[in-house]
Design an enzyme around this catalytic site. Structure first.
Site, PDB file in Angstrom:
ATOM      1  N   HIS A  74       0.813  -1.223   0.000  1.00 16.13           N
ATOM      2  CA  HIS A  74       0.000   0.000   0.000  1.00 16.13           C
ATOM      3  C   HIS A  74       0.843   1.269   0.000  1.00 16.13           C
ATOM      4  CE1 HIS A  74       0.372  -0.138   4.521  1.00 16.13           C
ATOM      5  NE2 HIS A  74       0.377   1.166   4.363  1.00 16.13           N
ATOM      6  N   ASP A 117      -0.118  -7.634   1.563  1.00 16.43           N
ATOM      7  CA  ASP A 117       0.433  -6.273   1.614  1.00 16.43           C
ATOM      8  C   ASP A 117       1.961  -6.296   1.669  1.00 16.43           C
ATOM      9  OD1 ASP A 117       0.454  -3.537   1.730  1.00 16.43           O
ATOM     10  OD2 ASP A 117      -0.055  -3.416   3.858  1.00 16.43           O
ATOM     11  N   SER A 213       4.076   2.589   7.997  1.00 16.85           N
ATOM     12  CA  SER A 213       3.727   1.547   7.034  1.00 16.85           C
ATOM     13  C   SER A 213       4.960   1.061   6.285  1.00 16.85           C
ATOM     14  CB  SER A 213       2.708   2.082   6.029  1.00 16.85           C
ATOM     15  OG  SER A 213       1.471   2.315   6.636  1.00 16.85           O
TER      16      SER A 213
END
Length: 472
Positions: A74, A117, A213
């Site tokens: 992402h 992911d 992230s």
């Protein structure tokens, strides 16, 4: 200016329970990260060519090969340009921004469920920075015994303040809590790791918040520090009592191996490095009736896939995409030829404008006029003659040369130079040569511009009084 790029932080899951994970909450600072954790990368992003000088902080990553950074899928957007910074003590350190030549994200990644992911960035050039091993599928059994982890991230803390130093926190396995809090719809223990440390007095979990992230979850596998997870998602509010969820690398290690081959191939076929104009375009040519003007497209970086030309002036060639244009009606007073060169790659488009103004060569209005010297009239040593020229059109320079010859008509092959400049002083040498037969003094005026030059001449017959031997 340090900012977090908002595009990668959109809500992926339920507005109530989850968003992409942000950064380390209730952890501690690593003030010597350049030496102790040089492999922890900060990832930066520029949306377009106009923002290349001010990329925004995006995500965290881990150097797993000398030119490969592991991160979350992402964190990888379909357009724009990526940069990576390594060996940094602070987020705004002076460590160089390294360009990213290609990206890969798991083709099974879905933003609606936030699964698979995992992603990779390939650096434009290898770096001499220590790498970090990541867990393989063959180490799944060893990983299943691990209960304690450590998270690293460059993002914001629990007060939403962007990091100065790399942050870390010790976490413990939270599978049971994750199943209870998130439910099987979102949390899958086969492909994910839930970790956090519940701080009872504060009623929060240490773990992820804004900007972390893609960062590493580290544990000891067979006594060796190893990346076992990639920071993926967590609660919308960093202060809620919910653990952070990580992509389980042991499950995806084969995907990573396939991704490594793909990202290296993409560096050739779909390079993401911003286009560079090495030498600028240039307009040149012969501006005469029947001549041609050419748009030289210049030199570009090797990732350019196409270069096109478009003329925007003069009017009669507007819109033409030919590199070479025929000159139709050359103007004495100038015509500007302008071309726009556009270079494109898979991710970039850069246009550079080149222009040159061309003129027809000057035109003679009348022959030069020699002043101060007269045909057949006796002159004396020290007399000064001046030459005035008459041209029209665009003139960038005018030069004058003086010659002696034995004929009234100037012939370059037989004339001998005696001076240059708009004025000439009669010398003894000129007198001697004139009385020996080379008695015609010629002024040759030359007017020039970028398209060429035009010359014109006039002459005067020199005469001198007889000089006796005694006078000599």
């Amino acid at each position: 200016m340090r900012r977090i790029f908002a595009g990668a932080l959109a809500v992926i899951l339920s507005a109530v329970i989850a968003t992409p994970t942000l950064a380390v909450v209730s952890g501690s600072e690593v003030i010597d990260a350049a030496t102790s954790k040089p492999w922890v990368a900060s990832i930066w992003f520029a949306e377009n060519e106009d923002s290349l000088t001010d990329p925004q902080y995006l995500c965290t990553g881990s150097l797993i090969q000398q030119d490969i950074v592991l991160t979350a899928a992402h964190c990888i957007l379909d357009t724009g340009f990526y940069f990576v910074r390594l060996q940094s003590d602070t987020l705004s350190s002076s460590s160089p921004m390294i360009q990213v030549s290609s990206t890969w994200k798991n083709p099974r990644y879905t933003s609606t469920k936030f699964v698979n992911d995992i992603g990779l960035l390939m650096l434009a050039k290898p770096v001499l920075v220590p790498t970090m091993p990541y867990v393989k599928a063959t180490q799944s059994a060893a990983l299943s015994k691990v209960k304690n982890f450590e998270i690293y991230g460059w993002g914001s803390n629990q007060d939403e303040q962007l990091a100065t130093y790399l942050r870390k926190a010790k976490l413990s396995l939270q599978t049971t809590a994750a199943k209870k809090i998130y439910g099987s719809k979102y949390f899958n223990a086969t492909t994910m790791i839930a970790a956090g440390t519940y701080i009872k007095n504060e009623r929060i979990y240490s773990g992820g918040c804004r900007g972390d992230s893609g960062g590493p979850l580290v544990a000891k596998i067979n006594g060796i520090e190893t990346i076992v997870g990639v920071t993926s998602w967590g609660s919308r509010n960093c202060n809620l009592s919910r653990p952070t969820v990580f992509t389980k690398l042991s499950y995806y290690s084969k995907d990573v191996e396939l991704g490594l081959a793909t990202v290296r191939k993409s560096a050739v076929s779909s390079n993401r490095i911003p286009i560079e104009n090495i030498s600028p375009p240039r307009v040149s040519g012969s501006y005469l009736a029947g001549g041609v003007v050419t748009c030289d497209t210049g030199t570009w970086s090797s990732n350019v896939t196409s270069v096109t030309v478009r003329w925007t002036s003069p009017y009669e060639v507007y819109g033409s995409t030919n590199k070479t244009i025929a000159v139709r009606n050359p103007s004495l007073y100038g015509t500007t030829y302008t071309c726009v060169v556009t270079a494109k790659s898979a991710y970039s488009s850069v246009s550079v404008t080149a222009a040159s103004t061309f003129y027809a060569p000057p035109v003679v209005s009348s022959a030069p006029l020699i002043l101060g010297l007269y045909n057949g009239v006796q002159t004396a040593i020290g007399t000064q003659g001046r030459c005035s020229s008459y041209f029209y059109g665009t003139i960038t320079s005018t030069t004058y040369e003086w010659f002696l010859s034995s004929t009234a008509n100037y012939v370059a092959a037989t004339a001998q130079s005696v001076g240059s400049g708009a004025s000439l002083t009669i010398t003894e040498d000129i007198r001697v040569r004139a009385t020996s037969g080379e008695n015609y003094l010629h002024c040759v005026a030359t007017a020039a511009n970028s398209s060429g030059s035009t010359s014109s001449s006039s002459s005067v017959a020199l005469a001198f009084a007889f000089v006796s031997n005694s006078e000599r």
